[in-house]
Scaffold this motif. Structure first.
Motif, PDB file in Angstrom:
ATOM      1  N   SER A 326       9.091  -5.768   5.685  1.00  0.00           N
ATOM      2  CA  SER A 326       8.749  -4.588   5.169  1.00  0.00           C
ATOM      3  C   SER A 326       7.460  -4.597   4.481  1.00  0.00           C
ATOM      4  CB  SER A 326       9.956  -4.272   4.210  1.00  0.00           C
ATOM      5  OG  SER A 326       9.609  -2.668   3.821  1.00  0.00           O
ATOM      6  N   PHE A 327       7.058  -5.345   3.328  1.00  0.00           N
ATOM      7  CA  PHE A 327       6.014  -5.391   2.680  1.00  0.00           C
ATOM      8  C   PHE A 327       4.639  -5.807   3.382  1.00  0.00           C
ATOM      9  CE2 PHE A 327       8.823  -4.953  -0.852  1.00  0.00           C
ATOM     10  CZ  PHE A 327       8.071  -4.080  -1.848  1.00  0.00           C
ATOM     11  N   SER A 351       6.231 -11.388  -7.402  1.00  0.00           N
ATOM     12  CA  SER A 351       5.276 -10.331  -7.311  1.00  0.00           C
ATOM     13  C   SER A 351       3.936 -10.592  -6.567  1.00  0.00           C
ATOM     14  CB  SER A 351       4.792  -9.682  -8.821  1.00  0.00           C
ATOM     15  OG  SER A 351       6.087  -9.376  -9.557  1.00  0.00           O
ATOM     16  N   VAL A 352       3.638 -11.783  -6.801  1.00  0.00           N
ATOM     17  CA  VAL A 352       2.022 -12.295  -6.085  1.00  0.00           C
ATOM     18  C   VAL A 352       2.309 -12.094  -4.551  1.00  0.00           C
ATOM     19  CG1 VAL A 352       0.564 -13.872  -6.110  1.00  0.00           C
ATOM     20  CG2 VAL A 352       1.290 -13.304  -8.111  1.00  0.00           C
ATOM     21  N   LEU A 353       3.498 -12.843  -4.252  1.00  0.00           N
ATOM     22  CA  LEU A 353       3.839 -13.037  -2.809  1.00  0.00           C
ATOM     23  C   LEU A 353       3.991 -11.703  -2.247  1.00  0.00           C
ATOM     24  CD1 LEU A 353       4.879 -14.968  -0.764  1.00  0.00           C
ATOM     25  CD2 LEU A 353       7.263 -14.503  -1.379  1.00  0.00           C
ATOM     26  N   LEU A 354       4.536 -10.448  -2.796  1.00  0.00           N
ATOM     27  CA  LEU A 354       4.595  -9.223  -2.344  1.00  0.00           C
ATOM     28  C   LEU A 354       3.125  -8.563  -2.448  1.00  0.00           C
ATOM     29  CD1 LEU A 354       7.747  -7.815  -3.970  1.00  0.00           C
ATOM     30  CD2 LEU A 354       7.561  -8.981  -1.730  1.00  0.00           C
ATOM     31  N   LEU A 355       2.315  -8.723  -3.254  1.00  0.00           N
ATOM     32  CA  LEU A 355       1.250  -8.271  -3.312  1.00  0.00           C
ATOM     33  C   LEU A 355       0.414  -8.980  -1.895  1.00  0.00           C
ATOM     34  CD1 LEU A 355       0.261  -8.585  -7.224  1.00  0.00           C
ATOM     35  CD2 LEU A 355       0.498  -6.329  -5.637  1.00  0.00           C
ATOM     36  N   GLY A 356       0.364 -10.179  -1.825  1.00  0.00           N
ATOM     37  CA  GLY A 356      -0.283 -10.840  -0.953  1.00  0.00           C
ATOM     38  C   GLY A 356       0.013 -10.338   0.565  1.00  0.00           C
ATOM     39  N   LEU A 357       1.289 -10.257   0.851  1.00  0.00           N
ATOM     40  CA  LEU A 357       1.802  -9.638   2.051  1.00  0.00           C
ATOM     41  C   LEU A 357       1.252  -8.359   2.241  1.00  0.00           C
ATOM     42  CD1 LEU A 357       5.603 -10.748   1.887  1.00  0.00           C
ATOM     43  CD2 LEU A 357       3.771 -11.522   3.477  1.00  0.00           C
ATOM     44  N   ALA A 358       1.061  -7.416   1.449  1.00  0.00           N
ATOM     45  CA  ALA A 358       0.609  -6.097   1.454  1.00  0.00           C
ATOM     46  C   ALA A 358      -0.676  -5.979   1.970  1.00  0.00           C
ATOM     47  CB  ALA A 358       1.103  -5.271   0.155  1.00  0.00           C
ATOM     48  N   THR A 444      -2.334  -3.980 -10.080  1.00  0.00           N
ATOM     49  CA  THR A 444      -0.975  -3.469  -9.197  1.00  0.00           C
ATOM     50  C   THR A 444      -1.203  -2.098  -8.276  1.00  0.00           C
ATOM     51  OG1 THR A 444       0.365  -5.276 -10.372  1.00  0.00           O
ATOM     52  CG2 THR A 444       1.360  -3.234  -8.848  1.00  0.00           C
ATOM     53  N   VAL A 445      -1.606  -1.370  -9.162  1.00  0.00           N
ATOM     54  CA  VAL A 445      -1.834  -0.005  -8.692  1.00  0.00           C
ATOM     55  C   VAL A 445      -2.896   0.150  -7.725  1.00  0.00           C
ATOM     56  CG1 VAL A 445      -2.334   2.354  -9.389  1.00  0.00           C
ATOM     57  CG2 VAL A 445      -0.911   1.198 -10.886  1.00  0.00           C
ATOM     58  N   ALA A 446      -3.931  -0.735  -7.996  1.00  0.00           N
ATOM     59  CA  ALA A 446      -4.966  -0.877  -7.013  1.00  0.00           C
ATOM     60  C   ALA A 446      -4.709  -1.331  -5.743  1.00  0.00           C
ATOM     61  CB  ALA A 446      -6.321  -1.760  -7.566  1.00  0.00           C
ATOM     62  N   ILE A 447      -3.907  -2.396  -5.822  1.00  0.00           N
ATOM     63  CA  ILE A 447      -3.504  -2.791  -4.253  1.00  0.00           C
ATOM     64  C   ILE A 447      -2.775  -2.060  -3.511  1.00  0.00           C
ATOM     65  CG2 ILE A 447      -2.390  -4.832  -3.522  1.00  0.00           C
ATOM     66  CD1 ILE A 447      -3.607  -6.598  -5.422  1.00  0.00           C
ATOM     67  N   ALA A 448      -1.773  -1.433  -4.535  1.00  0.00           N
ATOM     68  CA  ALA A 448      -0.752  -0.607  -3.908  1.00  0.00           C
ATOM     69  C   ALA A 448      -1.258   0.486  -3.055  1.00  0.00           C
ATOM     70  CB  ALA A 448       0.294  -0.040  -4.964  1.00  0.00           C
ATOM     71  N   CYS A 449      -2.207   0.962  -3.941  1.00  0.00           N
ATOM     72  CA  CYS A 449      -3.140   2.452  -3.285  1.00  0.00           C
ATOM     73  C   CYS A 449      -4.087   2.074  -2.159  1.00  0.00           C
ATOM     74  CB  CYS A 449      -3.833   3.003  -4.248  1.00  0.00           C
ATOM     75  SG  CYS A 449      -2.766   3.711  -5.512  1.00  0.00           S
TER      76      CYS A 449
END
Length: 503
Positions: A326-327, A351-358, A444-449
């Motif tokens: 999903s991520f 969190s780092v894992l999810l950030l990397g996948l995104a 986090t916000v930067a990567i999410a956006c």
């Protein structure tokens, strides 16, 4: 198609379709006896249709001498101007809020970023449906624009697509060789029924699995658009259970590879989907994350006997696989077993894992964001060749296998995009910290956006409506970053190129 309609600018046509779609939540609100909301959507849609019809008549006289440039500008306008239209009915429906918050909310929806500035119970069912519908239309715009606008310009990941694909389409008179307006009409008529049919099928499966009709259509549209939007009844809390998660996971394949839904781009490979490079690397990454979190139960500091039954083991495997997929597709749904997967691995919230996948992202010409799997594969293949040269410095390097299918300049373009993406993360993070955010929150916000993975901010920061706590300046930066992440830096650079504006 009548000549008068052909001469209407693409952005105006998109706005007309967008305004007409307001009748769907109006009908939904009417069925629920929410007459005030039904009136807001109906009157807003009607007034916008009248206004846009007048604009269409006024702008259909002159035909642009550079339709490709006009269409690229229409893409930018679709993700910046259409959210302002989407806000109009919400001004009457959502109480005690500001226009800025609603605009950022709609930008997050139409760019398929998802997430929300509001707690789920603050918005009505019809409003949640409108958010999902806006994101669904934004996803379809991405599908059409990728094939009919970005592909001929070698943007959006097509700069590293197989070189023989373009040559084959040119010989067949395919979408990359036709006139710009013809490409758009062909993409609309070809992909429209596919997109609608896939959404309807997933909706039907979720309803049969036990979900409420409104929740099911929201989840179906959010899956196809990879927006991760929900009405408060998340996938993890859905009554569809494991069947619903399996169905959603199966339909996320359309965010991994365009070969799963597109026949015009590469007909020779549609029958060999298992050999698709994007699909293979996505499955490898999901498998690697799942194995890592599962094996961590024995190799970490966690006691072996803490969670050892077979049901917990299966839940940990499925929770890790579904959430990772999903991520990776920048959707942002969590499995009902995700908490069990975290408990099993002993890592808490990785969190780092999810950030990397995104950041890795999904496939080219899909609704997923991120760097894109094809670029990752290109950099990996090039890196492997350079490693071989280090081991055998006297060998003669030749382009074989995967590298031979990459067009000239594809590797350089992949590196340029990756560096632009990394620079964008650094720049947006710095800008957000200047508004008062801490480093972790800003990153986090930067990567999410930038990756269009709105739920990522909620998961990492640990609260629903996390963006609502941002200062106004940070919200504006976040909205602009969502548009940048959706269009990609190379497309915006193309718009700023002086040669692009010469007729």
């Amino acid at each position: 198609m009548p000549l008068s309609v052909r001469r209407v600018p693409l952005l105006v046509l998109l706005a007309l379709t967008f305004a007409a779609s307001m009748y769907l939540p109006a009908l939904h609100a009417l069925v629920l006896d929410a007459h005030r909301e039904a009136q807001a959507f109906f009157y807003s849609g009607t007034l916008l249709l009248v206004l846009l019809s007048a604009i269409a008549i006024a702008t259909s006289r002159d035909r642009s001498r550079n339709l490709t440039r006009s269409h690229l500008i229409a893409m930018f306008g679709a993700f910046t101007l259409l959210p302002a239209m989407a806000v109009v009915p919400l001004l009457e429906i959502v109480p005690n809020t500001r226009t800025l918050n609603l605009y950022v909310e709609m930008v997050a929806a139409i760019t398929t970023t998802g997430g929300s500035l509001f707690a789920p119970d603050r918005l009505s069912d019809s409003t949640h449906l409108w958010r999902a519908l806006v994101a669904w239309q934004g996803g379809f715009v991405v599908w059409v624009a990728a094939i009919s606008i970005l592909a001929p310009l070698n943007l959006g990941g097509f700069e590293v697509a197989e070189s023989r694909t373009t040559r084959t389409e040119e010989m067949r008179g395919g979408p990359t060789s036709a006139a710009p307006d013809t490409r758009v009409r062909r993409a609309l008529t070809t992909l429209g029924p596919i997109y609608l049919a896939l959404t309807t099928i997933l909706w039907s499966v979720l309803v049969i699995a036990g979900e409420d009709g409104t929740t099911a259509i929201i989840h179906a549209m959010s899956t196809m658009a990879t927006s991760g939007i929900s009405d408060g009844t998340t996938i993890a809390g859905s009554s569809a259970g494991l069947v619903g998660e399996v169905a959603v996971a199966a339909f996320l394949i359309f965010a991994i590879t365009r070969q799963s839904f597109t026949t015009d781009m590469n007909r020779d490979h549609i029958r060999h989907l298992a050999d698709d490079r994007e699909l293979r690397i996505a499955l490898m990454m999901v498998a690697a994350v799942t194995v890592l979190l599962f094996v961590r139960h024995w190799i970490g500091a966690l006691e072996v006997g803490a969670i050892s039954n077979s049901d917990a083991a299966f839940g940990a495997i499925w929770g890790s696989a579904f959430t990772a997929l999903s991520f990776l597709t920048t959707t942002g749904f969590e499995s009902v077993h995700w908490q069990r997967a975290q408990d099993w691995s002993g890592l808490g919230a990785p969190s780092v894992l999810l950030l990397g996948l995104a950041i890795f992202g999904g496939g080219v010409a899909t609704t997923a964001g991120g760097v894109k799997l094809l670029r990752i594969y290109t950099l990996y293949a090039h890196g492997r060749r350079e490693m071989n040269l280090l081991v055998h410095p006297s060998s003669v390097a030749t382009s074989r296998g995967a590298l031979r299918r990459i067009p000239p300049g594809g590797i350089e373009a992949a590196w340029i995009f990756f560096m632009l993406f990394a620079t964008s993360i650094a720049g947006v993070t710095l800008a957000l910290t200047l508004t008062g955010l801490g480093f972790e929150g800003a990153l986090t916000v930067a990567i999410a956006c930038l990756t269009t993975t709105g739920p990522l901010a909620e998961v990492v920061l640990g609260s629903k409506g996390a963006l609502n706590a941002l200062p106004d300046a940070a919200k504006i930066i976040a909205a602009l970053t969502m548009v940048l992440g959706r269009l990609e830096a190379l497309a915006l650079i193309a718009l700023l190129n002086p040669d692009f504006w010469r007729d």
